[in-house]
Design a protein around this motif. Structure first.
Motif, PDB file in Angstrom:
ATOM      1  N   ILE A  79       0.850  -1.183   0.000  1.00  0.00           N
ATOM      2  CA  ILE A  79       0.000   0.000   0.000  1.00  0.00           C
ATOM      3  C   ILE A  79       0.890   1.238   0.000  1.00  0.00           C
ATOM      4  O   ILE A  79       1.717   1.419   0.890  1.00  0.00           O
ATOM      5  CB  ILE A  79      -0.932   0.011   1.224  1.00  0.00           C
ATOM      6  N   VAL A  80       0.725   2.077  -1.011  1.00  0.00           N
ATOM      7  CA  VAL A  80       1.390   3.383  -1.075  1.00  0.00           C
ATOM      8  C   VAL A  80       0.320   4.392  -1.456  1.00  0.00           C
ATOM      9  O   VAL A  80      -0.227   4.332  -2.558  1.00  0.00           O
ATOM     10  CB  VAL A  80       2.534   3.391  -2.109  1.00  0.00           C
ATOM     11  N   LEU A  81      -0.003   5.295  -0.540  1.00  0.00           N
ATOM     12  CA  LEU A  81      -1.121   6.209  -0.735  1.00  0.00           C
ATOM     13  C   LEU A  81      -0.691   7.636  -0.412  1.00  0.00           C
ATOM     14  O   LEU A  81      -0.029   7.878   0.597  1.00  0.00           O
ATOM     15  CB  LEU A  81      -2.299   5.816   0.159  1.00  0.00           C
ATOM     16  N   ALA A  82      -1.105   8.558  -1.247  1.00  0.00           N
ATOM     17  CA  ALA A  82      -0.702   9.954  -1.118  1.00  0.00           C
ATOM     18  C   ALA A  82      -1.898  10.851  -0.805  1.00  0.00           C
ATOM     19  O   ALA A  82      -3.026  10.601  -1.265  1.00  0.00           O
ATOM     20  CB  ALA A  82      -0.030  10.434  -2.399  1.00  0.00           C
ATOM     21  N   GLY A  83      -1.634  11.893  -0.004  1.00  0.00           N
ATOM     22  CA  GLY A  83      -2.651  12.893   0.269  1.00  0.00           C
ATOM     23  C   GLY A  83      -3.859  12.309   0.953  1.00  0.00           C
ATOM     24  O   GLY A  83      -3.768  11.476   1.856  1.00  0.00           O
ATOM     25  N   GLY A  84      -5.044  12.723   0.500  1.00  0.00           N
ATOM     26  CA  GLY A  84      -6.282  12.263   1.110  1.00  0.00           C
ATOM     27  C   GLY A  84      -6.523  10.788   0.948  1.00  0.00           C
ATOM     28  O   GLY A  84      -7.254  10.180   1.736  1.00  0.00           O
ATOM     29  N   ALA A  85      -5.897  10.154  -0.050  1.00  0.00           N
ATOM     30  CA  ALA A  85      -6.059   8.712  -0.250  1.00  0.00           C
ATOM     31  C   ALA A  85      -5.512   7.923   0.925  1.00  0.00           C
ATOM     32  O   ALA A  85      -5.938   6.791   1.180  1.00  0.00           O
ATOM     33  CB  ALA A  85      -5.378   8.282  -1.539  1.00  0.00           C
ATOM     34  N   ALA A  86      -4.567   8.504   1.673  1.00  0.00           N
ATOM     35  CA  ALA A  86      -3.979   7.801   2.822  1.00  0.00           C
ATOM     36  C   ALA A  86      -4.994   7.585   3.935  1.00  0.00           C
ATOM     37  O   ALA A  86      -4.734   6.814   4.863  1.00  0.00           O
ATOM     38  CB  ALA A  86      -2.787   8.590   3.357  1.00  0.00           C
ATOM     39  N   ALA A  87      -6.143   8.246   3.867  1.00  0.00           N
ATOM     40  CA  ALA A  87      -7.192   8.048   4.862  1.00  0.00           C
ATOM     41  C   ALA A  87      -7.968   6.762   4.635  1.00  0.00           C
ATOM     42  O   ALA A  87      -8.774   6.365   5.481  1.00  0.00           O
ATOM     43  CB  ALA A  87      -8.156   9.238   4.861  1.00  0.00           C
ATOM     44  N   ASP A  88      -7.741   6.088   3.509  1.00  0.00           N
ATOM     45  CA  ASP A  88      -8.353   4.780   3.236  1.00  0.00           C
ATOM     46  C   ASP A  88      -7.402   3.723   3.786  1.00  0.00           C
ATOM     47  O   ASP A  88      -6.335   3.479   3.211  1.00  0.00           O
ATOM     48  CB  ASP A  88      -8.563   4.616   1.732  1.00  0.00           C
ATOM     49  N   CYS A  89      -7.790   3.087   4.895  1.00  0.00           N
ATOM     50  CA  CYS A  89      -6.850   2.208   5.624  1.00  0.00           C
ATOM     51  C   CYS A  89      -6.235   1.132   4.742  1.00  0.00           C
ATOM     52  O   CYS A  89      -5.061   0.789   4.918  1.00  0.00           O
ATOM     53  CB  CYS A  89      -7.564   1.565   6.812  1.00  0.00           C
ATOM     54  N   LEU A 146       2.391  10.809   2.724  1.00  0.00           N
ATOM     55  CA  LEU A 146       2.644   9.641   1.884  1.00  0.00           C
ATOM     56  C   LEU A 146       2.777   8.439   2.810  1.00  0.00           C
ATOM     57  O   LEU A 146       3.731   8.330   3.576  1.00  0.00           O
ATOM     58  CB  LEU A 146       3.916   9.815   1.058  1.00  0.00           C
ATOM     59  N   LEU A 147       1.779   7.540   2.754  1.00  0.00           N
ATOM     60  CA  LEU A 147       1.713   6.396   3.657  1.00  0.00           C
ATOM     61  C   LEU A 147       2.170   5.133   2.947  1.00  0.00           C
ATOM     62  O   LEU A 147       1.694   4.816   1.854  1.00  0.00           O
ATOM     63  CB  LEU A 147       0.279   6.238   4.185  1.00  0.00           C
ATOM     64  N   PHE A 148       3.100   4.402   3.593  1.00  0.00           N
ATOM     65  CA  PHE A 148       3.559   3.103   3.130  1.00  0.00           C
ATOM     66  C   PHE A 148       3.121   2.049   4.140  1.00  0.00           C
ATOM     67  O   PHE A 148       3.464   2.132   5.317  1.00  0.00           O
ATOM     68  CB  PHE A 148       5.089   3.046   3.056  1.00  0.00           C
ATOM     69  N   ASP A 149       2.376   1.039   3.700  1.00  0.00           N
ATOM     70  CA  ASP A 149       2.066  -0.152   4.499  1.00  0.00           C
ATOM     71  C   ASP A 149       2.616  -1.315   3.688  1.00  0.00           C
ATOM     72  O   ASP A 149       2.088  -1.656   2.626  1.00  0.00           O
ATOM     73  CB  ASP A 149       0.562  -0.280   4.718  1.00  0.00           C
ATOM     74  N   PHE A 150       3.678  -1.947   4.175  1.00  0.00           N
ATOM     75  CA  PHE A 150       4.456  -2.826   3.310  1.00  0.00           C
ATOM     76  C   PHE A 150       5.180  -3.894   4.134  1.00  0.00           C
ATOM     77  O   PHE A 150       5.256  -3.808   5.365  1.00  0.00           O
ATOM     78  CB  PHE A 150       5.485  -2.005   2.530  1.00  0.00           C
ATOM     79  N   GLY A 151       5.695  -4.886   3.434  1.00  0.00           N
ATOM     80  CA  GLY A 151       6.482  -5.915   4.098  1.00  0.00           C
ATOM     81  C   GLY A 151       6.996  -6.934   3.111  1.00  0.00           C
ATOM     82  O   GLY A 151       6.253  -7.396   2.239  1.00  0.00           O
ATOM     83  N   ALA A 152       8.257  -7.286   3.241  1.00  0.00           N
ATOM     84  CA  ALA A 152       8.845  -8.348   2.436  1.00  0.00           C
ATOM     85  C   ALA A 152       8.511  -9.701   3.039  1.00  0.00           C
ATOM     86  O   ALA A 152       8.239  -9.815   4.235  1.00  0.00           O
ATOM     87  CB  ALA A 152      10.366  -8.165   2.372  1.00  0.00           C
ATOM     88  N   LYS A 153       8.556 -10.736   2.203  1.00  0.00           N
ATOM     89  CA  LYS A 153       8.358 -12.113   2.663  1.00  0.00           C
ATOM     90  C   LYS A 153       9.666 -12.879   2.522  1.00  0.00           C
ATOM     91  O   LYS A 153      10.342 -12.797   1.498  1.00  0.00           O
ATOM     92  CB  LYS A 153       7.258 -12.809   1.859  1.00  0.00           C
ATOM     93  N   VAL A 154      10.007 -13.653   3.581  1.00  0.00           N
ATOM     94  CA  VAL A 154      11.201 -14.484   3.591  1.00  0.00           C
ATOM     95  C   VAL A 154      10.834 -15.843   4.175  1.00  0.00           C
ATOM     96  O   VAL A 154      10.347 -15.933   5.302  1.00  0.00           O
ATOM     97  CB  VAL A 154      12.327 -13.851   4.432  1.00  0.00           C
ATOM     98  N   ASN A 155      11.014 -16.908   3.388  1.00  0.00           N
ATOM     99  CA  ASN A 155      10.730 -18.274   3.853  1.00  0.00           C
ATOM    100  C   ASN A 155       9.311 -18.415   4.419  1.00  0.00           C
ATOM    101  O   ASN A 155       9.088 -19.132   5.394  1.00  0.00           O
ATOM    102  CB  ASN A 155      11.753 -18.700   4.905  1.00  0.00           C
ATOM    103  N   GLY A 156       8.379 -17.718   3.828  1.00  0.00           N
ATOM    104  CA  GLY A 156       6.980 -17.809   4.245  1.00  0.00           C
ATOM    105  C   GLY A 156       6.567 -16.787   5.286  1.00  0.00           C
ATOM    106  O   GLY A 156       5.376 -16.611   5.529  1.00  0.00           O
ATOM    107  N   TYR A 157       7.517 -16.106   5.906  1.00  0.00           N
ATOM    108  CA  TYR A 157       7.226 -15.145   6.976  1.00  0.00           C
ATOM    109  C   TYR A 157       7.397 -13.718   6.466  1.00  0.00           C
ATOM    110  O   TYR A 157       8.319 -13.434   5.698  1.00  0.00           O
ATOM    111  CB  TYR A 157       8.139 -15.397   8.175  1.00  0.00           C
ATOM    112  N   SER A 158       6.520 -12.841   6.914  1.00  0.00           N
ATOM    113  CA  SER A 158       6.499 -11.480   6.388  1.00  0.00           C
ATOM    114  C   SER A 158       6.667 -10.437   7.478  1.00  0.00           C
ATOM    115  O   SER A 158       6.308 -10.656   8.638  1.00  0.00           O
ATOM    116  CB  SER A 158       5.171 -11.219   5.658  1.00  0.00           C
ATOM    117  N   ALA A 159       7.196  -9.312   7.062  1.00  0.00           N
ATOM    118  CA  ALA A 159       7.149  -8.108   7.878  1.00  0.00           C
ATOM    119  C   ALA A 159       5.825  -7.400   7.602  1.00  0.00           C
ATOM    120  O   ALA A 159       5.183  -7.639   6.569  1.00  0.00           O
ATOM    121  CB  ALA A 159       8.316  -7.190   7.534  1.00  0.00           C
ATOM    122  N   ASP A 160       5.405  -6.540   8.497  1.00  0.00           N
ATOM    123  CA  ASP A 160       4.215  -5.714   8.291  1.00  0.00           C
ATOM    124  C   ASP A 160       4.500  -4.379   8.964  1.00  0.00           C
ATOM    125  O   ASP A 160       4.393  -4.244  10.186  1.00  0.00           O
ATOM    126  CB  ASP A 160       2.984  -6.389   8.886  1.00  0.00           C
TER     127      ASP A 160
END
Length: 366
Positions: A194-204, A220-234
């Motif tokens: 999820i990468v959202l700018a301005g007012g769009a960042a209000a959409d969770c 500018l909101l980033f909600d993100f995470g890489a996956k490694v061996n099945g496990y992810s960051a958030d």
């Protein structure tokens, strides 16, 4: 990973709940118990574990080579597309010899549950509650994998931010972040970034757009995470492009304070209800009650959202070995959204944040 110990954990849960067997389809629990990552497709692919620890499987023939190599001890029935799966499931029922079967209710699809019910001659039951404790406490190897995913994610975001400028689209920025994660060794993204700018960042859980363009003064909101061996960051971080509008500074600083209160409160024995209440109270007491949209966080592991759910009304307590998120947020529709999310390990003496990215206000794109 010690898969024999995981099967033993499952059988303990089955026996404690007087459940003779439970069936799984490909997904996090299937992978957790076997280490085999198969696709959930139109062909029924069933793993069944009995309370005695016996492992049975019904596997499509096209997966035979990989399954046989990785799970040689499983009592496996293979089926061809041309034959269909009904006879294979009937043979499974004969092998197991039980008439009371639970299934992974929050993952298994209706047609698979119906086919098992027909083969076993009984209605299947939902085993979701039985399974809830199975992956609650993380093993050292799991924590290591999550930490690796976090490290890749944080390095990728840092590299991406160096390139972000006003005039870029949300999807352009997201693409750069995805590439940076892959180049650093991620198996992929843990979820749709999820990468959202301005007012769009209000959409969770908004969807990035190629037509929304980052402008000076935008969050500018980033909600993100890489996956490694099945496990992810958030992870979630919120930045400001070139300048911080004064009207938004207090909202951001309130979320930052709530995040800090949550992280500092995490410890074994803390009631989850009390944790959520304390974090949300920071937001409410600052006058932002109408801008709260979600609970304080959730468990993290093979699923991005898994037990425990960190919310008011959950009176379970935190335990050492849990990995959870602390992610307070405030949202003003079509104006701004701010969320700061960290991945936190509950330790025997308190907590350790697996995420280390700065949490204070940051201006980018200048």
């Amino acid at each position: 990973m010690d898969y024999a110990n995981r099967i033993a954990k499952l059988t303990t849960l089955l026996n404690a709940n007087d459940c003779p067997a439970i069936a799984f389809v490909p997904g996090p629990n299937f992978f957790y118990l076997t280490g085999v990552d198969l696709a959930l497709m139109e062909r029924p692919t069933i793993l069944l574990v009995t309370a005695g620890g016996d492992i049975h499987a019904v596997i499509p023939a096209l997966e035979r080579d990989r399954w046989a190599a990785e799970m040689p001890a499983a009592q496996t029935i293979y089926w061809q597309d041309s034959d269909g799966y009904a006879d294979a499931l009937a043979e499974l029922a004969r092998q197991v010899g039980i008439t009371n079967l639970a299934v992974e209710g929050n993952r298994m699809r209706q047609f698979e549950a119906a086919a098992l019910s027909a083969a076993f001659g009984t209605a299947v039951t939902d085993g979701t509650a039985i399974l809830a404790p199975l992956r609650l406490l993380k093993e050292p190897g799991e924590i290591e994998a999550i930490q690796h995913a976090v490290d890749i994610s944080e390095a990728a975001l840092t590299a991406t931010l160096d390139t972000v400028r006003a005039g870029m689209s949300e999807t352009e920025i997201r693409a750069k972040l995805q590439i940076e994660m892959l180049e650093r060794g991620a198996d992929g993204a843990g979820f749709d970034l999820i990468v959202l700018a301005g007012g769009a960042a209000a959409d969770c859980h908004g969807v990035p757009s190629s037509t929304r363009i980052l402008k000076p003064g935008d969050a500018l909101l980033f909600d993100f995470g890489a996956k490694v061996n099945g496990y992810s960051a958030d992870i979630t971080r919120t930045f400001f492009c070139e300048t911080v509008p004064e009207a938004h500074r207090r909202l951001y600083e309130t979320v930052e304070q709530a995040n800090r209160v949550g992280r500092e409160m995490v410890a074994p024995g803390v009631a989850i209800h009390d944790l959520d209440h304390a974090v949300q109270s920071v937001l409410r007491d600052a006058g932002f009650a109408e801008n709260i949209r979600h609970k304080v966080g959730h468990g993290l592991g093979l699923d991005i959202h898994e037990a425990p759910q960190l919310m008011v009304g959950n009176h379970d307590t935190l335990e050492a070995g849990m990995v959870i998120t602390i992610e307070p947020g405030l949202y003003d529709p079509e104006v701004i959204g701010v969320r700061i999310e960290d991945d936190v390990l509950v330790t025997r003496t308190g907590a350790r944040s697996l995420t280390t990215l700065p949490r204070g206000i940051q201006v980018i794109g200048g």
